[in-house]
Design a protein around this motif. Structure first.
Motif, PDB file in Angstrom:
ATOM      1  N   ILE A   1       0.829  -1.219   0.000  1.00 53.40           N
ATOM      2  CA  ILE A   1       0.000   0.000   0.000  1.00 53.40           C
ATOM      3  C   ILE A   1       0.864   1.271   0.000  1.00 53.40           C
ATOM      4  O   ILE A   1       0.617   2.170  -0.805  1.00 53.40           O
ATOM      5  CB  ILE A   1      -1.067  -0.037   1.122  1.00 53.40           C
ATOM      6  CG1 ILE A   1      -2.068  -1.173   0.810  1.00 53.40           C
ATOM      7  CG2 ILE A   1      -1.808   1.301   1.241  1.00 53.40           C
ATOM      8  CD1 ILE A   1      -3.111  -1.422   1.875  1.00 53.40           C
ATOM      9  N   PRO A   2       1.914   1.356   0.858  1.00 54.63           N
ATOM     10  CA  PRO A   2       2.799   2.525   0.735  1.00 54.63           C
ATOM     11  C   PRO A   2       3.428   2.658  -0.662  1.00 54.63           C
ATOM     12  O   PRO A   2       3.599   3.766  -1.173  1.00 54.63           O
ATOM     13  CB  PRO A   2       3.871   2.270   1.807  1.00 54.63           C
ATOM     14  CG  PRO A   2       3.167   1.427   2.837  1.00 54.63           C
ATOM     15  CD  PRO A   2       2.240   0.540   2.051  1.00 54.63           C
ATOM     16  N   THR A   3       3.740   1.517  -1.288  1.00 51.67           N
ATOM     17  CA  THR A   3       4.317   1.547  -2.641  1.00 51.67           C
ATOM     18  C   THR A   3       3.306   2.097  -3.650  1.00 51.67           C
ATOM     19  O   THR A   3       3.643   2.916  -4.508  1.00 51.67           O
ATOM     20  CB  THR A   3       4.757   0.119  -3.060  1.00 51.67           C
ATOM     21  OG1 THR A   3       5.594  -0.406  -2.038  1.00 51.67           O
ATOM     22  CG2 THR A   3       5.505   0.118  -4.376  1.00 51.67           C
ATOM     23  N   LEU A   4       2.067   1.676  -3.512  1.00 56.24           N
ATOM     24  CA  LEU A   4       1.011   2.169  -4.408  1.00 56.24           C
ATOM     25  C   LEU A   4       0.770   3.663  -4.183  1.00 56.24           C
ATOM     26  O   LEU A   4       0.587   4.429  -5.131  1.00 56.24           O
ATOM     27  CB  LEU A   4      -0.302   1.414  -4.166  1.00 56.24           C
ATOM     28  CG  LEU A   4      -0.337  -0.076  -4.524  1.00 56.24           C
ATOM     29  CD1 LEU A   4      -1.647  -0.708  -4.060  1.00 56.24           C
ATOM     30  CD2 LEU A   4      -0.158  -0.277  -6.028  1.00 56.24           C
ATOM     31  N   LYS A   5       0.794   4.072  -2.899  1.00 56.02           N
ATOM     32  CA  LYS A   5       0.541   5.479  -2.583  1.00 56.02           C
ATOM     33  C   LYS A   5       1.608   6.384  -3.188  1.00 56.02           C
ATOM     34  O   LYS A   5       1.326   7.511  -3.574  1.00 56.02           O
ATOM     35  CB  LYS A   5       0.481   5.675  -1.060  1.00 56.02           C
ATOM     36  CG  LYS A   5      -0.845   5.196  -0.468  1.00 56.02           C
ATOM     37  CD  LYS A   5      -0.746   4.952   1.017  1.00 56.02           C
ATOM     38  CE  LYS A   5      -0.796   6.248   1.798  1.00 56.02           C
ATOM     39  NZ  LYS A   5      -0.867   5.950   3.258  1.00 56.02           N
ATOM     40  N   GLN A   6       2.824   5.863  -3.251  1.00 56.39           N
ATOM     41  CA  GLN A   6       3.900   6.667  -3.841  1.00 56.39           C
ATOM     42  C   GLN A   6       3.952   6.550  -5.362  1.00 56.39           C
ATOM     43  O   GLN A   6       4.869   7.065  -6.000  1.00 56.39           O
ATOM     44  CB  GLN A   6       5.246   6.222  -3.255  1.00 56.39           C
ATOM     45  CG  GLN A   6       5.417   6.605  -1.810  1.00 56.39           C
ATOM     46  CD  GLN A   6       6.726   6.070  -1.258  1.00 56.39           C
ATOM     47  OE1 GLN A   6       7.801   6.562  -1.591  1.00 56.39           O
ATOM     48  NE2 GLN A   6       6.635   5.032  -0.452  1.00 56.39           N
ATOM     49  N   ARG A   7       3.003   5.836  -5.908  1.00 59.14           N
ATOM     50  CA  ARG A   7       2.938   5.589  -7.352  1.00 59.14           C
ATOM     51  C   ARG A   7       4.200   4.916  -7.887  1.00 59.14           C
ATOM     52  O   ARG A   7       4.654   5.200  -8.999  1.00 59.14           O
ATOM     53  CB  ARG A   7       2.646   6.889  -8.118  1.00 59.14           C
ATOM     54  CG  ARG A   7       1.264   7.432  -7.822  1.00 59.14           C
ATOM     55  CD  ARG A   7       0.862   8.506  -8.795  1.00 59.14           C
ATOM     56  NE  ARG A   7      -0.582   8.737  -8.752  1.00 59.14           N
ATOM     57  CZ  ARG A   7      -1.218   9.548  -9.579  1.00 59.14           C
ATOM     58  NH1 ARG A   7      -0.558  10.200 -10.511  1.00 59.14           N
ATOM     59  NH2 ARG A   7      -2.518   9.694  -9.490  1.00 59.14           N
ATOM     60  N   LEU A   8       4.773   4.055  -7.060  1.00 61.91           N
ATOM     61  CA  LEU A   8       5.943   3.296  -7.497  1.00 61.91           C
ATOM     62  C   LEU A   8       5.510   1.989  -8.173  1.00 61.91           C
ATOM     63  O   LEU A   8       6.332   1.267  -8.711  1.00 61.91           O
ATOM     64  CB  LEU A   8       6.862   2.984  -6.307  1.00 61.91           C
ATOM     65  CG  LEU A   8       7.527   4.211  -5.670  1.00 61.91           C
ATOM     66  CD1 LEU A   8       8.237   3.840  -4.374  1.00 61.91           C
ATOM     67  CD2 LEU A   8       8.511   4.849  -6.649  1.00 61.91           C
ATOM     68  N   ALA A   9       4.231   1.685  -8.081  1.00 60.88           N
ATOM     69  CA  ALA A   9       3.699   0.512  -8.764  1.00 60.88           C
ATOM     70  C   ALA A   9       2.315   0.866  -9.289  1.00 60.88           C
ATOM     71  O   ALA A   9       1.623   1.690  -8.695  1.00 60.88           O
ATOM     72  CB  ALA A   9       3.601  -0.670  -7.799  1.00 60.88           C
ATOM     73  N   SER A  10       1.940   0.271 -10.417  1.00 56.15           N
ATOM     74  CA  SER A  10       0.602   0.543 -10.958  1.00 56.15           C
ATOM     75  C   SER A  10       0.001  -0.760 -11.492  1.00 56.15           C
ATOM     76  O   SER A  10      -0.154  -0.941 -12.693  1.00 56.15           O
ATOM     77  CB  SER A  10       0.668   1.606 -12.055  1.00 56.15           C
ATOM     78  OG  SER A  10       1.591   1.215 -13.043  1.00 56.15           O
ATOM     79  N   PRO A  11      -0.325  -1.670 -10.580  1.00 55.54           N
ATOM     80  CA  PRO A  11      -0.921  -2.933 -11.019  1.00 55.54           C
ATOM     81  C   PRO A  11      -2.326  -2.703 -11.573  1.00 55.54           C
ATOM     82  O   PRO A  11      -2.997  -1.749 -11.191  1.00 55.54           O
ATOM     83  CB  PRO A  11      -0.979  -3.760  -9.730  1.00 55.54           C
ATOM     84  CG  PRO A  11      -1.024  -2.752  -8.636  1.00 55.54           C
ATOM     85  CD  PRO A  11      -0.229  -1.568  -9.115  1.00 55.54           C
ATOM     86  N   SER A  12      -2.748  -3.589 -12.491  1.00 52.41           N
ATOM     87  CA  SER A  12      -4.120  -3.489 -13.008  1.00 52.41           C
ATOM     88  C   SER A  12      -5.097  -4.020 -11.964  1.00 52.41           C
ATOM     89  O   SER A  12      -6.212  -3.529 -11.841  1.00 52.41           O
ATOM     90  CB  SER A  12      -4.248  -4.299 -14.296  1.00 52.41           C
ATOM     91  OG  SER A  12      -4.011  -5.675 -14.031  1.00 52.41           O
ATOM     92  N   ASP A  13      -4.656  -5.027 -11.211  1.00 52.74           N
ATOM     93  CA  ASP A  13      -5.523  -5.672 -10.226  1.00 52.74           C
ATOM     94  C   ASP A  13      -4.746  -5.937  -8.943  1.00 52.74           C
ATOM     95  O   ASP A  13      -3.623  -6.425  -9.015  1.00 52.74           O
ATOM     96  CB  ASP A  13      -6.019  -7.032 -10.737  1.00 52.74           C
ATOM     97  CG  ASP A  13      -6.895  -6.908 -11.968  1.00 52.74           C
ATOM     98  OD1 ASP A  13      -6.347  -6.583 -13.047  1.00 52.74           O
ATOM     99  OD2 ASP A  13      -8.116  -7.135 -11.848  1.00 52.74           O
ATOM    100  N   VAL A  14      -5.363  -5.637  -7.809  1.00 53.13           N
ATOM    101  CA  VAL A  14      -4.793  -6.019  -6.518  1.00 53.13           C
ATOM    102  C   VAL A  14      -5.625  -7.187  -5.992  1.00 53.13           C
ATOM    103  O   VAL A  14      -6.841  -7.057  -5.805  1.00 53.13           O
ATOM    104  CB  VAL A  14      -4.807  -4.838  -5.518  1.00 53.13           C
ATOM    105  CG1 VAL A  14      -4.433  -5.306  -4.116  1.00 53.13           C
ATOM    106  CG2 VAL A  14      -3.839  -3.746  -5.982  1.00 53.13           C
ATOM    107  N   ILE A  15      -4.970  -8.332  -5.822  1.00 56.21           N
ATOM    108  CA  ILE A  15      -5.683  -9.545  -5.403  1.00 56.21           C
ATOM    109  C   ILE A  15      -5.409  -9.788  -3.923  1.00 56.21           C
ATOM    110  O   ILE A  15      -4.302 -10.133  -3.535  1.00 56.21           O
ATOM    111  CB  ILE A  15      -5.248 -10.741  -6.272  1.00 56.21           C
ATOM    112  CG1 ILE A  15      -5.532 -10.425  -7.748  1.00 56.21           C
ATOM    113  CG2 ILE A  15      -5.961 -12.026  -5.827  1.00 56.21           C
ATOM    114  CD1 ILE A  15      -4.620 -11.121  -8.716  1.00 56.21           C
ATOM    115  N   ASP A  16      -6.442  -9.545  -3.109  1.00 58.37           N
ATOM    116  CA  ASP A  16      -6.317  -9.601  -1.651  1.00 58.37           C
ATOM    117  C   ASP A  16      -6.398 -11.051  -1.165  1.00 58.37           C
ATOM    118  O   ASP A  16      -7.362 -11.757  -1.469  1.00 58.37           O
ATOM    119  CB  ASP A  16      -7.451  -8.759  -1.035  1.00 58.37           C
ATOM    120  CG  ASP A  16      -7.286  -8.567   0.461  1.00 58.37           C
ATOM    121  OD1 ASP A  16      -6.360  -9.169   1.046  1.00 58.37           O
ATOM    122  OD2 ASP A  16      -8.092  -7.813   1.045  1.00 58.37           O
ATOM    123  N   LEU A  17      -5.382 -11.486  -0.435  1.00 59.00           N
ATOM    124  CA  LEU A  17      -5.316 -12.875   0.033  1.00 59.00           C
ATOM    125  C   LEU A  17      -5.907 -13.041   1.442  1.00 59.00           C
ATOM    126  O   LEU A  17      -5.901 -14.132   2.002  1.00 59.00           O
ATOM    127  CB  LEU A  17      -3.851 -13.345   0.046  1.00 59.00           C
ATOM    128  CG  LEU A  17      -3.079 -13.171  -1.266  1.00 59.00           C
ATOM    129  CD1 LEU A  17      -1.611 -13.549  -1.054  1.00 59.00           C
ATOM    130  CD2 LEU A  17      -3.686 -14.034  -2.358  1.00 59.00           C
TER     131      LEU A  17
END
Lengths: 264, 159
Positions: free
Chosen positions: A35-51
């Motif tokens: 989540i911190p990585t996504l917030k910093q826009r360091l990753a842009s996955p099409s789908d986040v699959i919650d386990l």
């Protein structure tokens, strides 16, 4: 954060199907790194699959000579487990040192080792104890699992399901934490196992590594003094604003000696 | 996507984007602004809430992850019109706050700490270690540590 699709998996099969059908999917365990990585826009996955909904991946069992921990078990549960505290107190102690209480309530064993942050604690325990990693595709020793900075033997879409930790005779973990993030600047995991002495260092290099010279010296004499003159070259160690490579090399000796002293 | 949560004992639902953070849902959609955003980088703990009884940072969870879960925020700690919770009272009595920005998170962490150490003596070192995930830039922590010790005692029925 860039936009993505959120998908909650109910089973391993469900998670892997969601991954296969996504353009560029990513799994989420506790989300404490993702989540911190996504917030910093360091990753842009099409789908986040919650386990999080896969209950089979959670739990701690002691089976003969091994402690088996499900991939989605959070650090707080490992730290507080009476079974882990009794069988491998060093492992419970290590889990209690990760991040802070709120992070330990979310962060998971599987997430930590699949990410393989060079400063993460768990890789030290896995390699230090000679653990075995079980995934959806294979069973692999910890020595082989961690291959480089943020790199493991996990293939695309493959998931860690559980880790089996052999119960050692004695073990201890000593870490020099970054005072702000609590990540390890250097962490030393020392264990006396039935297959011999193991010394694993995390935080110092691109990925966790063993120190064979220390293991040999400790086999001859299991005392902190036995490794006092052994130094690890700084050449391949990490350097950042928190610690130079030379400082980390020095800390390896200090933390390893403290861990040995802690074993007795 | 549609989510629904139990928040402070009340059922609430709302439409969120998959990327909506839980703290954004709580503050902007439910209007519960007691949960603060200090750093937004998982460090400061001002956004600490309880999810299914465990303290978590609401800035590092997606609202989608809270779907179907039981949430407690600072607003649910004591009745709106009633007396303060003993832990809140202890913060007031022991000068546990100055600007008050970190206080909701501190209280939520304090309550989780008391729960985790039920039946044990919550000594100063334990309190300080357990506060690793909460930053305060005013008090220097001494008042907070004293407040939590006093609050824990009061919650156990001591003086």
């Amino acid at each position: 954060m860039y936009a993505f699709e959120y998908r909650k998996a109910a089973s391993l099969d469900d998670a892997q199907k969601a991954f296969e059908s996504a353009d560029d999917g990513t799994y989420m365990a506790g989300g404490m790194t993702l989540i911190p990585t996504l917030k910093q826009r360091l990753a842009s996955p099409s789908d986040v699959i919650d386990l999080d909904g896969i209950d089979d991946l959670r739990g701690i069992t002691v089976d003969g000579d091994n402690v088996i921990i499900g991939a989605m078990t959070c650090h707080a549960d490992v730290a507080a487990s009476a079974d882990v505290q009794k069988a491998i107190p060093a492992l419970a102690h290590l889990a209690s040192l990760i991040g802070d209480p709120q992070v330990r309530n979310r962060g998971t064993l599987g997430g930590s080792i699949a990410n393989n942050d060079p400063a993460a604690d768990y890789p030290g325990a896995l390699v230090g104890l000679g653990a075995t990693v079980h995934t959806t595709n294979k069973t692999v020793s910890a020595d082989e699992f961690f291959t480089g900075m943020f790199e493991t033997t996990l293939d695309e879409g493959e998931l860690v399901t559980k880790v089996s930790f052999p119960i050692p005779e004695k073990a201890a973990y000593q870490k020099f934490p970054n005072p702000a993030s609590r990540y390890s600047v250097v962490g030393a995991f020392v264990a006396k196992t039935k297959d011999g002495i193991r010394v694993a260092i995390t935080g110092a290099g691109p990925t966790v590594f063993r120190v064979p010279e220390m293991e040999q010296a400790l086999t001859a004499a299991f005392t902190a003094d036995a490794i006092a003159d052994i130094s690890v070259p700084a050449d391949d160690l990490n350097a950042d604003l928190h610690a130079s490579a030379e400082y980390r090399a020095h800390l390896i000796g200090v933390m390893a000696k403290r861990a040995v002293a802690d074993c007795s | 996507m549609q989510i629904s949560v139990t928040i402070n004992g009340k059922q609430e639902s709302g439409e969120v984007e998959p990327r909506t953070l839980l703290v954004e849902f709580i503050r902007y959609q439910l209007g519960l602004t007691g949960t603060h955003v200090g750093c937004d980088t998982s460090q400061c703990g001002a956004c600490t809430i309880h999810m299914n009884g465990k303290s978590v940072k609401a800035c590092t969870l997606l609202a989608a992850q809270a779907d179907g879960q039981d949430i407690q925020t600072i607003e649910g700690v004591a009745p709106a019109a009633g007396p303060l919770h003993p832990m809140q009272e202890a913060f007031r009595d022991n000068h546990g706050l100055q600007c008050g920005f970190c206080t909701p998170g501190m209280i939520m962490s304090a309550l989780a700490m008391v729960e985790r150490h039920k039946g044990e003596d919550l000594d100063e070192q334990t309190i300080r270690e357990e506060l690793e995930g909460n930053l305060c830039r005013c008090t220097g922590y001494h008042g907070i540590v004293k407040a939590i010790a006093a609050g824990a005692k009061a919650m156990q029925g001591g003086s």
